[in-house]
Design an enzyme around this catalytic site. Structure first.
Site, mmCIF file in Angstrom:
data_model
loop_
_atom_site.group_PDB
_atom_site.id
_atom_site.type_symbol
_atom_site.label_atom_id
_atom_site.label_comp_id
_atom_site.label_asym_id
_atom_site.label_seq_id
_atom_site.Cartn_x
_atom_site.Cartn_y
_atom_site.Cartn_z
ATOM 1 N N GLU A 418 -0.250 8.958 26.377
ATOM 2 C CA GLU A 418 1.045 9.744 25.704
ATOM 3 C C GLU A 418 1.154 11.106 25.855
ATOM 4 O OE1 GLU A 418 3.361 8.073 24.361
ATOM 5 O OE2 GLU A 418 2.883 6.051 24.010
ATOM 6 N N GLU A 488 -2.145 -1.275 26.477
ATOM 7 C CA GLU A 488 -2.612 -1.454 24.853
ATOM 8 C C GLU A 488 -1.299 -2.726 24.521
ATOM 9 O OE1 GLU A 488 -1.393 1.854 22.253
ATOM 10 O OE2 GLU A 488 -2.657 3.240 23.472
HETATM 11 C C1 IPT Z 1 0.250 3.938 21.049
HETATM 12 C C2 IPT Z 1 -0.873 5.010 21.282
HETATM 13 O O1 IPT Z 1 -1.077 5.144 22.375
HETATM 14 C C3 IPT Z 1 -1.989 4.590 20.426
HETATM 15 O O2 IPT Z 1 -2.957 5.799 20.585
HETATM 16 C C4 IPT Z 1 -1.783 4.310 19.103
HETATM 17 O O3 IPT Z 1 -1.054 5.345 18.289
HETATM 18 C C5 IPT Z 1 -0.846 3.118 19.052
HETATM 19 O O4 IPT Z 1 0.389 3.519 19.575
HETATM 20 C C6 IPT Z 1 -0.284 2.628 17.798
HETATM 21 O O5 IPT Z 1 -1.442 2.367 16.835
HETATM 22 S S1 IPT Z 1 1.760 4.937 21.180
HETATM 23 C C7 IPT Z 1 3.232 4.210 20.687
HETATM 24 C C8 IPT Z 1 4.386 4.992 20.846
HETATM 25 C C9 IPT Z 1 3.410 2.847 21.388
#
Ligand code: IPT
Length: 954
Positions: A418, A488
């Protein structure tokens, strides 16, 4: 007019990575060179600003007797019971004004002092370096009064040459650590801000002729079965691998037949690098990672990542982890079928990577870089697109790659997380590609994949993932040729994540989809005397993101949450299904055959195992299936029966003992009989009560009062659940916020209007309308009670009235029992299950206490439902369902659960509240990601469901 002049503290806000440190190099433990750990109690002084104190504390003879103490490694805000400040949690917002590279004048600064003697046997010759494995966020270092430099890059190692400064006794090591620095702009990861020297500090002897830096290149040719080893070393020497008869000069290749390394079979060869002055142990894993035919291939095979994002976390120590805690993480991952880790969002402690090499996990090693807070200003002034910051970015990339390059487990270097897009990222990718052509480069933030070897996304919904799988997603020419991963997905915040089985189906169906990494491994709850575990806001932060920091598959104490149990089932490496006395076993490993597993069948009648045996399964190769005949089922009365087939470890492994269950499948053999009650009894009106069979009801309202000797808080319709983190949703991430839709509609405050109590020939019928204030919509609800004299049947009919546009949270009845402790049931278990989180729920006979039925999500919310229940016994009653149902039982009401912010807010009352549910709305992943898929929605539709109550004989 006043202005600030250059000062001795300018380095804090300097965008450069620092000065004085040695070039980065491989991290290793020498066999023979001495090392002196400098862990333990250090003198500590906290100042409110960076420049509050001069550097006289670094002088020899400085009297620090009046100072406090902290333990190194450690974060000072987690020590001193608040006397040293407190943790701050923000997701992506900078907890200071965005004014790069400036940081607040209020900048907690910890001066650390340690006096040490050299051990008696410390060699007089050679040099020495001092190594800092992790300091957040910026440090200046003095040894014996000499300033040796300053650095940033919190989760990266920094070394300084100090041999010329050492003396046998009374060495004074002074380290000044600033919480905020220019480096903080590059470290905006979603986690607690925790300043301190949080990883080890070590003095390393450097013998003359010792090893400097070295790079182990160990590739595998899957066509010939040969491995080629070449160790490039700054200092010439020999490379020995006894098991392979290798004894070559550094820089010289040696090729021989080897067993390759993979996450499934992590074969490591012990070797040694020997220079004139030093011996360094090597652990060599031969593997070749390539991008070929649009796929990530290791040793010639496309791999499927069944991964997880791991932050370093310990509930008392923060990001200071000991070896045993790291090992626990790895063992838990292996035991739950996880095969990959993304080290979100920084290089972990190097020992963790050793464990990944040893036990077998594919690793995406991620650089310590995130500038997420700049999204608030449309990425204006983003450091990754500003040349002044590029040296700092390149320094971070080099410190990661050089430190970690000798780990076979690492298959991807990740530029960070990010951070938007920009020239700095491109410079990092170019540097990495040039330095290490044996691995691929990952970064999620650029969907055009300019700098990357994989198309990576986070939280893309199922439909989009399927489009990508079908290669219908378009994108740049480069992206179209790349494989896809979700770096993720499956946001594991609170109850959930839902829908991961549906993702896994897609990953297994389309070659281009090479799997994903659940967000995230562990809840970052901070152990707290009053609250149990604290989350954002609990330390009085002016800006915080609440419990968004608790979104892991394991609780802070590392007990698995239901999400991990579900994930284990969803990603199991063997598929077992069957029908008509035949079981189909499919090997879904990428490399291993099934010879490491033993198979067992069992046959259950009404949930009790009546026969069991072993099943002989051929050593199927990856991708192969076999249909195997099961034995003749044992004879039994008409009853529900199932086959259960399990795959167990055939022998002990490094990560789990023999008989550990790797995979299982269950399928029906015969169906059961639904509970029936012949309505022979007639309701009778008494003075105040109506009686029907064993039951008595309030004469006016028709509310159930008792069944036999068991007093009951009357069952009535219930549609509310204590909203989960996923029900809450997030505006910025998903836009789906059931909680606010449901609360606006008033589903948490439904009113029950009684319209009639009718005593019929063979039934007591109570008609009601259930609806929220201010709304036109409602539910017509009819309770129909019948009895055969000993058993009592309730049939609930629900008819929505008006225009319902929202799904219901749940649909069922709630009743209260005066006492209940042990609960037995026949149905899904042993853990909780909801419509889109129920793969791991196994049909059987289970028991638990009411307390054990609760899942301790750090922020209390709906939890603990057992699904597909045929019957449950608790509080002196047996309750059978027609059809199967789901139940929860708790010592507090849903309203109390809903209102609680921490588990410590929940206090047991006198009544056990039991919900018997016909349906639940799916869980989804919309705390950060898509909501439940349509097939898991609980629509407001006409419904009818029954329960049969009987009193258990004591
Ligand atoms: C995403 C991040 O990469 C991760 O660190 C964490 O914050 C997650 O979200 C939520 O728990 S960023 C998001 C804009 C999808």
């Amino acid at each position: 007019m006043s202005f600030r002049t250059t000062s001795a503290f300018d380095y804090v806000e300097d965008v450069s990575p620092g000065s004085g440190a040695l070039p980065p190099r491989a991290w290793y433990a020498s066999s023979d060179a001495k090392a002196l750990p400098l862990d333990g109690a250090w003198r500590f002084r906290l100042s409110a600003t960076a420049d509050a104190e001069d550097d006289s504390f670094a002088e020899e003879g400085y009297d620090a007797d009046g100072w406090a103490e902290v333990t190194v490694p450690g974060h000072w805000v987690l020590q001193g019971d608040g006397a040293f400040g407190l943790p701050i949690y923000t997701n992506h917002l900078y907890p200071f004004p965005v004014d790069p590279p400036h940081v607040p004048t209020e900048n907690p600064t910890g001066d650390h002092l340690r006096v040490f003697d050299l051990p008696e046997d410390w060699p007089a010759d050679g040099g020495a370096v001092i190594r800092f494995d992790g300091v957040e966020s910026c440090a200046r270092v003095w040894l014996n009064g000499t300033d040796i430099g300053e650095f940033k890059g919190s989760r990266l190692a920094h070394e300084f040459a100090v041999g010329h400064l050492l003396k046998p006794k009374g060495n004074v090591l002074a380290v000044r650590v600033h919480q905020w620095s220019a480096g903080s702009y590059l470290e905006d990861q979603d986690q607690w801000w925790l300043p301190g020297i949080f990883r080890e500090v070590t003095l390393l002897h450097r013998p003359a002729g010792g090893v400097l830096d070295f790079f182990v290149h160990a590739s595998y040719d899957h066509l010939t079965g040969e491995g080629t080893l070449r160790v490039d070393s700054d200092v010439d020497g020999r490379v020995l691998v006894p098991a392979l008869d290798i004894d070559v000069a550094t820089g010289e290749p040696a090729t021989t037949l080897v067993a390759p390394w993979s996450a499934e079979s992590p074969r490591l060869y012990d070797g040694e690098l020997v220079t004139e002055g030093e011996r360094v142990p090597l652990r060599i894993g031969f593997r070749t990672v390539v991008l070929e035919d649009g796929l990530i291939k290791v040793n010639g095979k496309a791999v499927l990542f069944k991964g997880v994002n791991r932050h370093e976390w310990h509930p008392e120590k923060g990001r200071t982890l000991d070896l045993e805690t790291m090992r626990e993480d790895v063992l838990l991952m292996k035991r739950h079928n996880i095969n990959a880790v993304r080290t979100s969002h920084y290089p972990p402690h190097p020992a963790f990577l050793d464990l990944c090499d040893e036990y077998g996990l594919w690793v995406i090693d991620e650089c310590d870089l995130e500038t997420h807070g700049f999204t608030e200003q449309d990425w204006r002034d983003n450091p990754v697109d500003d040349d002044r910051w590029t040296p700092a970015l390149l320094d971070r990339a080099a410190r990661m790659v050089e430190r970690d390059k000798n780990h076979p487990s690492i298959v991807f270097w990740s530029l960070g997380n990010e951070a938007g897009t920009g020239r700095g990222l491109t410079a990092m990718a170019e540097w990495i590609h040039a330095r290490d052509s044996s691995r691929l480069v990952h970064y999620e933030g650029d969907w055009n994949c300019r700098d990357t070897d994989v198309y990576s996304r986070m939280y893309a919904n199922h439909a989009e993932v399927e489009q990508i799988g079908k290669e219908l997603d378009g994108g740049t020419h480069k992206r179209r040729g790349l494989p896809f991963i979700q770096c993720e997905y499956g946001h594991a915040m609170g109850n959930g994540p839902g829908g991961i089985a549906d993702y896994q189906e897609l990953f297994e169906k389309y070659d281009r989809l090479q799997g994903g990494f659940i967000w995230e491994w562990i809840d970052h709850g901070v152990k707290h005397a009053e609250l149990g575990y604290a989350y954002g806001g609990d330390f009085g932060e002016e800006l915080h993101d609440g419990n968004f920091v608790c979104d892991g598959l394991i609780f802070p104490d590392r007990t698995p949450s239901p999400g991990l149990i579900e994930y284990k089932k969803v990603i199991e490496p063997v598929r077992i299904d069957g029908a008509d006395g035949t079981v189909r076993v499919t090997n879904t490993y990428d490399f291993a055959d099934l010879s490491g597993l033993a198979f067992e069948w069992s046959y259950q009648v009404d949930g009790e195992t009546v026969e069991a045996g072993t099943l002989s399964v051929p050593a199927l190769a990856p991708g192969e299936s076999a249909d195997l005949k099961l034995p003749e089922p044992p004879a039994h009365e008409a009853a529900e029966a199932q086959w259960t087939v399990r795959a167990l470890l055939a022998s002990d492994t490094a990560w789990a003992p023999k008989d550990h269950v790797v995979a299982w499948g269950q399928f029906p053999a015969s169906s059961g009989v639904r509970p029936s009650v012949a309505p022979t009894d007639r309701p009778v009106r008494g003075e105040k009560l109506i009686t029907l069979g064993p039951a008595s009801f309030d004469g006016r309202t028709g509310a159930l009062k008792a069944i036999g000797g068991v007093a009951v808080e009357s069952p009535r319709l219930d549609v509310w659940r204590a909203t989960t983190d996923n029900d809450e949703g997030t505006e910025w991430a998903s836009g789906i916020r059931y909680s606010s839709l449901w609360r606006t509609l008033g589903l948490h405050r439904m009113r029950h209007r009684l319209s009639s109590v009718e005593l019929g020939e063979d039934a007591l019928t109570v008609r009601t309308r259930v609806a929220p204030a201010a709304r036109e919509v409602g539910l017509g609800v009819v309770y129909r009670w019948t009895s055969d004299g000993s058993r009592l049947r309730l049939t609930v009919s629900v008819g929505p009235e008006g225009e319902w546009t929202q799904p219901l949270p749940r649909l069922g009845i709630r009743l209260g029992l005066p006492e209940a402790d042990q609960v037995k049931w026949y149905g899904g278990g042993p853990g909780e299950a909801y419509p889109d989180t129920r793969k791991a729920s196994m049909v059987g006979r289970w028991q638990a206490s009411v307390d054990e039925l609760q899942t301790p999500y750090l922020r209390p919310q709906e939890n603990g439902a057992r699904a597909d229940v045929r019957w449950v016994e608790l509080g002196g009653l047996r309750i059978e369902g027609d059809p199967e149902f789901s139940f929860t039982a708790r010592r507090w009401t849903t309203e109390q659960l809903d209102a609680a912010a921490h588990l410590t807010d929940l206090t047991p009352g006198d009544t056990v509240w039991v919900n018997l549910d016909h349906g639940h709305h799916g869980i989804g992943s919309q705390s950060c990601g898509p909501g439940p898929l349509p097939q898991y929605h609980l629509r407001a539709e006409p419904a009818e469901f029954s329960f049969v109550f009987s009193v258990l004989s004591r």
